[in-house]
Design a protein around this motif. Sequence first.
Motif, PDB file in Angstrom:
ATOM      1  N   MET A   1       0.854  -1.179   0.000  1.00 57.55           N
ATOM      2  CA  MET A   1       0.000   0.000   0.000  1.00 57.55           C
ATOM      3  C   MET A   1       0.896   1.237   0.000  1.00 57.55           C
ATOM      4  N   SER A   2       0.506   2.237  -0.790  1.00 57.65           N
ATOM      5  CA  SER A   2       1.295   3.475  -0.849  1.00 57.65           C
ATOM      6  C   SER A   2       1.085   4.295   0.418  1.00 57.65           C
ATOM      7  N   LYS A   3       2.071   5.125   0.732  1.00 54.21           N
ATOM      8  CA  LYS A   3       1.975   6.009   1.894  1.00 54.21           C
ATOM      9  C   LYS A   3       0.780   6.955   1.739  1.00 54.21           C
ATOM     10  N   TYR A   4       0.548   7.424   0.518  1.00 44.71           N
ATOM     11  CA  TYR A   4      -0.564   8.327   0.215  1.00 44.71           C
ATOM     12  C   TYR A   4      -1.895   7.676   0.592  1.00 44.71           C
ATOM     13  N   LEU A   5      -2.113   6.452   0.104  1.00 49.48           N
ATOM     14  CA  LEU A   5      -3.347   5.731   0.406  1.00 49.48           C
ATOM     15  C   LEU A   5      -3.442   5.425   1.897  1.00 49.48           C
ATOM     16  N   GLU A   6      -2.351   5.092   2.504  1.00 52.43           N
ATOM     17  CA  GLU A   6      -2.340   4.814   3.946  1.00 52.43           C
ATOM     18  C   GLU A   6      -2.790   6.039   4.742  1.00 52.43           C
ATOM     19  N   GLU A   7      -2.315   7.224   4.355  1.00 53.51           N
ATOM     20  CA  GLU A   7      -2.718   8.466   5.039  1.00 53.51           C
ATOM     21  C   GLU A   7      -4.197   8.767   4.802  1.00 53.51           C
ATOM     22  N   GLN A   8      -4.675   8.529   3.591  1.00 53.06           N
ATOM     23  CA  GLN A   8      -6.102   8.746   3.307  1.00 53.06           C
ATOM     24  C   GLN A   8      -6.975   7.826   4.163  1.00 53.06           C
ATOM     25  N   LEU A   9      -6.616   6.551   4.199  1.00 56.74           N
ATOM     26  CA  LEU A   9      -7.412   5.585   4.959  1.00 56.74           C
ATOM     27  C   LEU A   9      -7.332   5.841   6.458  1.00 56.74           C
ATOM     28  N   SER A  10      -6.185   6.303   6.913  1.00 63.30           N
ATOM     29  CA  SER A  10      -6.039   6.655   8.324  1.00 63.30           C
ATOM     30  C   SER A  10      -6.981   7.813   8.680  1.00 63.30           C
ATOM     31  N   PHE A  11      -7.076   8.798   7.800  1.00 60.11           N
ATOM     32  CA  PHE A  11      -7.998   9.924   8.002  1.00 60.11           C
ATOM     33  C   PHE A  11      -9.441   9.427   8.026  1.00 60.11           C
ATOM     34  N   VAL A  12      -9.790   8.541   7.096  1.00 62.91           N
ATOM     35  CA  VAL A  12     -11.150   7.999   7.022  1.00 62.91           C
ATOM     36  C   VAL A  12     -11.517   7.299   8.329  1.00 62.91           C
ATOM     37  N   LEU A  13     -10.603   6.553   8.893  1.00 67.60           N
ATOM     38  CA  LEU A  13     -10.871   5.889  10.174  1.00 67.60           C
ATOM     39  C   LEU A  13     -10.951   6.904  11.318  1.00 67.60           C
ATOM     40  N   GLU A  14     -10.117   7.926  11.273  1.00 70.54           N
ATOM     41  CA  GLU A  14     -10.115   8.952  12.324  1.00 70.54           C
ATOM     42  C   GLU A  14     -11.454   9.687  12.363  1.00 70.54           C
ATOM     43  N   ILE A  15     -11.997  10.012  11.199  1.00 71.32           N
ATOM     44  CA  ILE A  15     -13.247  10.790  11.191  1.00 71.32           C
ATOM     45  C   ILE A  15     -14.453   9.966  11.636  1.00 71.32           C
ATOM     46  N   ASP A  16     -14.305   8.651  11.724  1.00 69.65           N
ATOM     47  CA  ASP A  16     -15.378   7.826  12.275  1.00 69.65           C
ATOM     48  C   ASP A  16     -15.696   8.240  13.711  1.00 69.65           C
ATOM     49  N   LYS A  17     -14.726   8.832  14.385  1.00 71.56           N
ATOM     50  CA  LYS A  17     -14.924   9.277  15.770  1.00 71.56           C
ATOM     51  C   LYS A  17     -16.006  10.349  15.886  1.00 71.56           C
ATOM     52  N   LEU A  18     -16.311  11.029  14.767  1.00 70.13           N
ATOM     53  CA  LEU A  18     -17.333  12.078  14.804  1.00 70.13           C
ATOM     54  C   LEU A  18     -18.703  11.511  15.192  1.00 70.13           C
ATOM     55  N   LYS A  19     -18.901  10.226  14.933  1.00 71.29           N
ATOM     56  CA  LYS A  19     -20.169   9.573  15.294  1.00 71.29           C
ATOM     57  C   LYS A  19     -20.361   9.507  16.802  1.00 71.29           C
ATOM     58  N   SER A  20     -19.292   9.669  17.555  1.00 70.13           N
ATOM     59  CA  SER A  20     -19.362   9.584  19.024  1.00 70.13           C
ATOM     60  C   SER A  20     -19.478  10.944  19.703  1.00 70.13           C
ATOM     61  N   VAL A  21     -19.406  12.023  18.935  1.00 73.08           N
ATOM     62  CA  VAL A  21     -19.503  13.368  19.517  1.00 73.08           C
ATOM     63  C   VAL A  21     -20.974  13.749  19.597  1.00 73.08           C
ATOM     64  N   LEU A  22     -21.479  13.852  20.817  1.00 74.43           N
ATOM     65  CA  LEU A  22     -22.891  14.174  21.006  1.00 74.43           C
ATOM     66  C   LEU A  22     -23.113  15.673  21.048  1.00 74.43           C
ATOM     67  N   ARG A  23     -24.181  16.090  20.413  1.00 75.11           N
ATOM     68  CA  ARG A  23     -24.563  17.502  20.355  1.00 75.11           C
ATOM     69  C   ARG A  23     -25.626  17.787  21.421  1.00 75.11           C
ATOM     70  N   LYS A  24     -26.000  19.051  21.542  1.00 71.06           N
ATOM     71  CA  LYS A  24     -26.990  19.447  22.544  1.00 71.06           C
ATOM     72  C   LYS A  24     -28.423  19.257  22.054  1.00 71.06           C
ATOM     73  N   SER A  25     -28.615  19.121  20.753  1.00 71.78           N
ATOM     74  CA  SER A  25     -29.959  18.936  20.199  1.00 71.78           C
ATOM     75  C   SER A  25     -30.323  17.459  20.175  1.00 71.78           C
ATOM     76  N   ALA A  26     -31.591  17.206  20.411  1.00 71.33           N
ATOM     77  CA  ALA A  26     -32.108  15.832  20.318  1.00 71.33           C
ATOM     78  C   ALA A  26     -32.642  15.611  18.911  1.00 71.33           C
ATOM     79  N   VAL A  27     -32.548  14.383  18.428  1.00 76.63           N
ATOM     80  CA  VAL A  27     -33.103  14.075  17.112  1.00 76.63           C
ATOM     81  C   VAL A  27     -34.624  14.101  17.199  1.00 76.63           C
TER      82      VAL A  27
END
Length: 195
Positions: A1-27
Amino acid sequence: MSKYLEEQLSFVLEIDKLKSVLRKSAVKSAGNRAENSAEHSWHVALMALVLKEHANEPIDILKVVKMLLIHDIVEIDAGDVIIYDHEARRQQEIKEKQAAERLFGSLPGKEGQEFKSLWFEFEAAESAEAKFAKSLDRLAPLMLNYHNQGKSWQENNINKEQVVEINRQIDKGSQTLWTYAQSMIEDAVQKGWLK
């Protein structure tokens, strides 16, 4: 795997954490469950596609959607604060800038630079695209609060003047949507959901 692709995929996994950030509004569909930041980003991006004709100025809709999809990624590091707390928002700005540098800096080459540039443009809210994106970012939680009978407003002791002050920015991106927002605010006051 290229370093470029590795960095892209690492970012994609990192942004999955956004699903765990709770906001003040209820759905809306489950009024007691807090919305997470990933849901919010998806929601406002789709709102942009649906409501684009109501922008005050001609806009590049793809740019608006990109802004809305990345605008809250910084909350992975910075968390979310209630929009009506001015002191917390001042502290949040510092945390979010640091998060933008770290998160978008982890993407390789042009992608990282593009995302960082779009994020700063969104924050500045000066371009037609950023003004419209910001208006949707304000409208979405306002609509959720309204359709949840003012749940978050009541829990945080928020009054009409605070809601108007924070949300009047909607007018810069869409006068039509600001008119709609004002009618919700007035109705919320009449129904006792907002002081």
